[in-house]
Design an enzyme around this catalytic site. Structure first.
Site, PDB file in Angstrom:
ATOM      1  N   SER A   1       5.865  -2.458   2.769  1.00 43.84           N
ATOM      2  CA  SER A   1       5.815  -2.435   4.233  1.00 43.84           C
ATOM      3  C   SER A   1       7.174  -2.776   4.816  1.00 43.84           C
ATOM      4  O   SER A   1       7.935  -3.567   4.242  1.00 43.84           O
ATOM      5  CB  SER A   1       4.790  -3.464   4.700  1.00 43.84           C
TER       6      SER A   1
ATOM      7  N   TYR B   1       0.326 -12.301   3.951  1.00 50.72           N
ATOM      8  CA  TYR B   1       0.255 -10.859   3.708  1.00 50.72           C
ATOM      9  C   TYR B   1       1.657 -10.298   3.457  1.00 50.72           C
ATOM     10  O   TYR B   1       1.904  -9.602   2.464  1.00 50.72           O
ATOM     11  CB  TYR B   1      -0.399 -10.119   4.888  1.00 50.72           C
TER      12      TYR B   1
ATOM     13  N   LYS C   1       3.783  -8.526  -0.145  1.00 55.41           N
ATOM     14  CA  LYS C   1       4.568  -7.301  -0.314  1.00 55.41           C
ATOM     15  C   LYS C   1       5.933  -7.629  -0.928  1.00 55.41           C
ATOM     16  O   LYS C   1       6.417  -6.928  -1.818  1.00 55.41           O
ATOM     17  CB  LYS C   1       4.731  -6.578   1.024  1.00 55.41           C
TER      18      LYS C   1
ATOM     19  N   ASP D   1       5.617 -11.386  16.687  1.00 51.86           N
ATOM     20  CA  ASP D   1       6.034  -9.990  16.883  1.00 51.86           C
ATOM     21  C   ASP D   1       7.556  -9.884  16.970  1.00 51.86           C
ATOM     22  O   ASP D   1       8.229 -10.769  17.492  1.00 51.86           O
ATOM     23  CB  ASP D   1       5.438  -9.421  18.180  1.00 51.86           C
TER      24      ASP D   1
HETATM   25  P1  NAD Z   1      -7.311   0.127   3.758  1.00 52.61           P
HETATM   26  O1  NAD Z   1      -7.925  -1.223   3.859  1.00 52.61           O
HETATM   27  O2  NAD Z   1      -7.851   1.196   4.618  1.00 52.61           O
HETATM   28  O3  NAD Z   1      -7.417   0.630   2.232  1.00 52.61           O
HETATM   29  C1  NAD Z   1      -7.360  -0.251   1.135  1.00 52.61           C
HETATM   30  C2  NAD Z   1      -8.510   0.122   0.205  1.00 52.61           C
HETATM   31  O4  NAD Z   1      -8.458  -0.714  -0.950  1.00 52.61           O
HETATM   32  C3  NAD Z   1      -9.886  -0.082   0.826  1.00 52.61           C
HETATM   33  O5  NAD Z   1     -10.655   1.108   0.653  1.00 52.61           O
HETATM   34  C4  NAD Z   1     -10.484  -1.242   0.051  1.00 52.61           C
HETATM   35  O6  NAD Z   1     -11.890  -1.120  -0.065  1.00 52.61           O
HETATM   36  C5  NAD Z   1      -9.765  -1.158  -1.272  1.00 52.61           C
HETATM   37  N1  NAD Z   1      -9.621  -2.431  -1.996  1.00 52.61           N
HETATM   38  C6  NAD Z   1      -9.134  -3.599  -1.522  1.00 52.61           C
HETATM   39  N2  NAD Z   1      -9.165  -4.537  -2.487  1.00 52.61           N
HETATM   40  C7  NAD Z   1      -9.668  -3.948  -3.596  1.00 52.61           C
HETATM   41  C8  NAD Z   1      -9.952  -4.399  -4.913  1.00 52.61           C
HETATM   42  N3  NAD Z   1      -9.757  -5.668  -5.278  1.00 52.61           N
HETATM   43  N4  NAD Z   1     -10.465  -3.523  -5.799  1.00 52.61           N
HETATM   44  C9  NAD Z   1     -10.698  -2.237  -5.453  1.00 52.61           C
HETATM   45  N5  NAD Z   1     -10.460  -1.755  -4.214  1.00 52.61           N
HETATM   46  C10 NAD Z   1      -9.959  -2.604  -3.305  1.00 52.61           C
HETATM   47  O7  NAD Z   1      -5.746  -0.041   3.956  1.00 52.61           O
HETATM   48  P2  NAD Z   1      -4.622   1.055   4.242  1.00 52.61           P
HETATM   49  O8  NAD Z   1      -4.241   0.955   5.657  1.00 52.61           O
HETATM   50  O9  NAD Z   1      -5.018   2.336   3.679  1.00 52.61           O
HETATM   51  O10 NAD Z   1      -3.418   0.426   3.407  1.00 52.61           O
HETATM   52  C11 NAD Z   1      -3.177   0.796   2.072  1.00 52.61           C
HETATM   53  C12 NAD Z   1      -2.028  -0.019   1.522  1.00 52.61           C
HETATM   54  O11 NAD Z   1      -0.885   0.173   2.342  1.00 52.61           O
HETATM   55  C13 NAD Z   1      -2.262  -1.515   1.473  1.00 52.61           C
HETATM   56  O12 NAD Z   1      -1.635  -2.030   0.319  1.00 52.61           O
HETATM   57  C14 NAD Z   1      -1.560  -2.018   2.705  1.00 52.61           C
HETATM   58  O13 NAD Z   1      -1.151  -3.348   2.583  1.00 52.61           O
HETATM   59  C15 NAD Z   1      -0.364  -1.078   2.747  1.00 52.61           C
HETATM   60  N6  NAD Z   1       0.220  -0.930   4.082  1.00 52.61           N
HETATM   61  C16 NAD Z   1      -0.588  -0.549   5.122  1.00 52.61           C
HETATM   62  C17 NAD Z   1      -0.040  -0.426   6.398  1.00 52.61           C
HETATM   63  C18 NAD Z   1      -0.911  -0.040   7.568  1.00 52.61           C
HETATM   64  O14 NAD Z   1      -0.488  -0.260   8.701  1.00 52.61           O
HETATM   65  N7  NAD Z   1      -2.083   0.533   7.380  1.00 52.61           N
HETATM   66  C19 NAD Z   1       1.322  -0.681   6.591  1.00 52.61           C
HETATM   67  C20 NAD Z   1       2.120  -1.038   5.500  1.00 52.61           C
HETATM   68  C21 NAD Z   1       1.553  -1.162   4.247  1.00 52.61           C
HETATM   69  C1  UD1 Z   2       1.662  -4.417  11.992  1.00 50.33           C
HETATM   70  C2  UD1 Z   2       1.498  -5.550  11.018  1.00 50.33           C
HETATM   71  C3  UD1 Z   2       2.676  -5.591  10.069  1.00 50.33           C
HETATM   72  C4  UD1 Z   2       2.894  -4.244   9.408  1.00 50.33           C
HETATM   73  C5  UD1 Z   2       3.126  -3.218  10.498  1.00 50.33           C
HETATM   74  C6  UD1 Z   2       3.361  -1.838   9.908  1.00 50.33           C
HETATM   75  C7  UD1 Z   2       0.219  -7.168  12.327  1.00 50.33           C
HETATM   76  C8  UD1 Z   2       0.249  -8.459  13.070  1.00 50.33           C
HETATM   77  N1  UD1 Z   2       1.389  -6.787  11.768  1.00 50.33           N
HETATM   78  O1  UD1 Z   2       2.631  -4.873  12.917  1.00 50.33           O
HETATM   79  O2  UD1 Z   2       2.475  -6.556   9.076  1.00 50.33           O
HETATM   80  O3  UD1 Z   2       4.030  -4.294   8.587  1.00 50.33           O
HETATM   81  O4  UD1 Z   2       1.965  -3.188  11.356  1.00 50.33           O
HETATM   82  O5  UD1 Z   2       2.187  -1.234   9.572  1.00 50.33           O
HETATM   83  O6  UD1 Z   2      -0.814  -6.539  12.195  1.00 50.33           O
HETATM   84  N2  UD1 Z   2       0.368  -4.232  20.626  1.00 50.33           N
HETATM   85  C9  UD1 Z   2      -0.067  -4.435  21.919  1.00 50.33           C
HETATM   86  N3  UD1 Z   2      -1.403  -4.615  22.128  1.00 50.33           N
HETATM   87  C10 UD1 Z   2      -2.321  -4.583  21.114  1.00 50.33           C
HETATM   88  C11 UD1 Z   2      -1.869  -4.353  19.806  1.00 50.33           C
HETATM   89  C12 UD1 Z   2      -0.503  -4.191  19.586  1.00 50.33           C
HETATM   90  O7  UD1 Z   2       0.726  -4.474  22.858  1.00 50.33           O
HETATM   91  O8  UD1 Z   2      -3.524  -4.761  21.377  1.00 50.33           O
HETATM   92  C13 UD1 Z   2       1.814  -4.022  20.390  1.00 50.33           C
HETATM   93  C14 UD1 Z   2       2.409  -5.043  19.445  1.00 50.33           C
HETATM   94  O9  UD1 Z   2       2.859  -6.158  20.147  1.00 50.33           O
HETATM   95  C15 UD1 Z   2       3.553  -4.219  18.827  1.00 50.33           C
HETATM   96  C16 UD1 Z   2       3.014  -2.787  18.825  1.00 50.33           C
HETATM   97  O10 UD1 Z   2       1.951  -2.765  19.779  1.00 50.33           O
HETATM   98  O11 UD1 Z   2       4.674  -4.280  19.650  1.00 50.33           O
HETATM   99  C17 UD1 Z   2       2.469  -2.371  17.474  1.00 50.33           C
HETATM  100  O12 UD1 Z   2       1.544  -3.336  17.027  1.00 50.33           O
HETATM  101  P1  UD1 Z   2       0.755  -3.195  15.645  1.00 50.33           P
HETATM  102  O13 UD1 Z   2       0.043  -1.904  15.625  1.00 50.33           O
HETATM  103  O14 UD1 Z   2      -0.040  -4.433  15.458  1.00 50.33           O
HETATM  104  O15 UD1 Z   2       1.913  -3.074  14.549  1.00 50.33           O
HETATM  105  P2  UD1 Z   2       3.094  -4.106  14.183  1.00 50.33           P
HETATM  106  O16 UD1 Z   2       3.272  -5.134  15.216  1.00 50.33           O
HETATM  107  O17 UD1 Z   2       4.282  -3.297  13.874  1.00 50.33           O
END
Ligand code: NAD
Ligand code: UD1
Length: 336
Positions: free
Chosen positions: A125, A150, A154, A298
């Site tokens: 991330s 969290y 990473k 933030d």
């Molecule tokens: P998500 O929660 O939708 O998907 C994760 C999946 O993993 C889920 O289906 C969950 O059931 C499964 N899971 C969790 N723990 C498990 C375990 N112990 N055994 C088997 N399955 C398990 O999340 P996502 O948004 O798709 O994110 C995927 C990855 O990307 C994660 O590692 C997350 O930290 C990373 N990531 C996500 C974002 C984001 O904003 N969505 C940003 C940066 C990094």
């Molecule tokens: C989130 C994660 C971060 C991850 C990143 C990229 C959190 C707290 N942090 O942060 O760990 O690396 O996504 O996927 O979840 N906002 C509003 N109102 C809301 C929600 C959000 O104004 O109700 C604003 C936030 O202040 C921010 C922007 O929208 O400025 C995006 O927010 P969000 O979607 O939570 O993402 P990140 O803050 O980037």
């Protein structure tokens, strides 16, 4: 045909990546424990690709189950999405986050070492950079102390992978995602947030759908063009395709080092108000919102320098913010 294990393959980013993998002719095996996803997603993937991935409902925290899986399945590479991802919850339950996000990772790497399985892609991330001193953020930007357990999983996760690559002759790529949003064009898969969304886009779409009264914009006194904070919102399908490019690099042995990491974003920063305007345009809706104070922890602005990823992975985003928000809105409407 190469067989790829996708952990967390029924989750938001995992499901979109499974679709792209199958479209590219890979054979996919999914491990998911359904802790943050629904089994219906498996059918949706099958409907989109006309191919049902092999699915194993198991928990990666159970070492004996992980071992048993590898006893019976031969794998050419792993894309590891499975993790817990709620920043706030990780502060309340740090040990659960370390157990799942670090424990599962270690078990997978041990199986890779013991069975000579190579090619590992890790979901990292942009949170590892914190508030970077320079924008756009390059891969050379220093890692800042993590703001949450969290975020720490990473940072530590990347270090563990790097050390395992060095010690055990493995090859891995960490992809540092910026802000993934949107849904598949088919509107059969998308993001399924549990409870009140903490992230901006699901809160916006749920507000427009009448599930939430109004959006609270966290701060309009940031030093940005309109005072609201800036992020790099990337369409989840573009992000999914970056995984195929990274995997192919490893399979073709084109990686420059045994552990590499790339920023995956659009390179374009959008403020919260930019997102609101774009959403109102694509949905033809007026979004109710109010300005409230900043959210603790933030940062002001984060967007990616994408030169390295586009050069090395020959990948770039194809979709715009408007398209991503349009798909997110259609997905929301399909859920009503
Ligand atoms: P998500 O929660 O939708 O998907 C994760 C999946 O993993 C889920 O289906 C969950 O059931 C499964 N899971 C969790 N723990 C498990 C375990 N112990 N055994 C088997 N399955 C398990 O999340 P996502 O948004 O798709 O994110 C995927 C990855 O990307 C994660 O590692 C997350 O930290 C990373 N990531 C996500 C974002 C984001 O904003 N969505 C940003 C940066 C990094
Ligand atoms: C989130 C994660 C971060 C991850 C990143 C990229 C959190 C707290 N942090 O942060 O760990 O690396 O996504 O996927 O979840 N906002 C509003 N109102 C809301 C929600 C959000 O104004 O109700 C604003 C936030 O202040 C921010 C922007 O929208 O400025 C995006 O927010 P969000 O979607 O939570 O993402 P990140 O803050 O980037």
């Amino acid at each position: 045909m190469k067989k790829i294990l996708v952990t967390g393959g029924l989750g938001f980013i995992g499901s979109h990546t499974v679709v792209e993998l199958q479209n590219e002719g890979f054979e996919v095996v999914i491990i998911d424990n359904l802790s943050n996803s629904k089994i219906d997603v498996l059918n949706s993937i099958t409907e989109i690709t006309h191919k049902k991935p092999d699915f194993h409902q198991l928990d990666l925290r159970v070492k004996s189950d992980v071992k048993n899986f590898f006893d019976h399945t031969k794998i050419d590479g792993i894309i590891h999405f499975a993790a817990f991802k709620a920043v706030g919850e990780s502060v309340e339950k740090p040990l659960e986050y370390y157990e799942n996000n670090i424990g599962s990772l270690v078990y997978l790497l041990q199986e890779m070492r013991d069975r000579n399985i190579d090619n590992f892609i890790f979901s990292s991330s942009c949170t590892v950079y914190g508030q970077a001193d320079e924008l756009p953020i390059t891969e050379n930007a220093p890692i800042k102390p993590a703001e949450s357990p969290y975020g720490n999983t990473k940072q530590v996760g990347e270090e563990i992978i790097k050390e395992a690559c060095n010690a055990h002759n493995l090859n891995a790529i960490a992809l540092r995602y910026f802000n993934p949003i949107g849904a598949h064009d088919s509107i059969k898969i998308g993001e399924l947030p549990l409870g009140v969304p903490q992230n901006l886009i699901p809160f916006v779409t749920q507000t427009a759908a009448g599930i939430r009264k109004e959006l609270s914009i966290f701060g309009d006194d940031y030093p940005t063009h309109d005072g609201t904070a800036i992020r790099d919102y990337i369409h989840v399908v573009d992000l999914a395709k970056a995984h195929i490019a990274a995997l192919q690099r490893l399979l073709d042995k084109k990686n420059a080092n045994n552990f590499e990491f790339f920023n995956v974003g659009t390179g374009k920063g959008s403020s919260v108000l930019d997102v609101v305007k774009s959403f109102e345009k694509v949905s033809s809706q007026k979004l109710p919102y109010k300005i409230v104070g900043r959210r603790a922890g933030d940062i002001t602005a984060a967007y990616a320098d994408t030169s390295l990823v586009s050069k090395e992975l020959n990948w770039k985003t194809e979709k715009t913010l408007d398209e991503a928000l349009d798909s997110a809105w259609k997905w929301q409407e399909s859920q009503l």
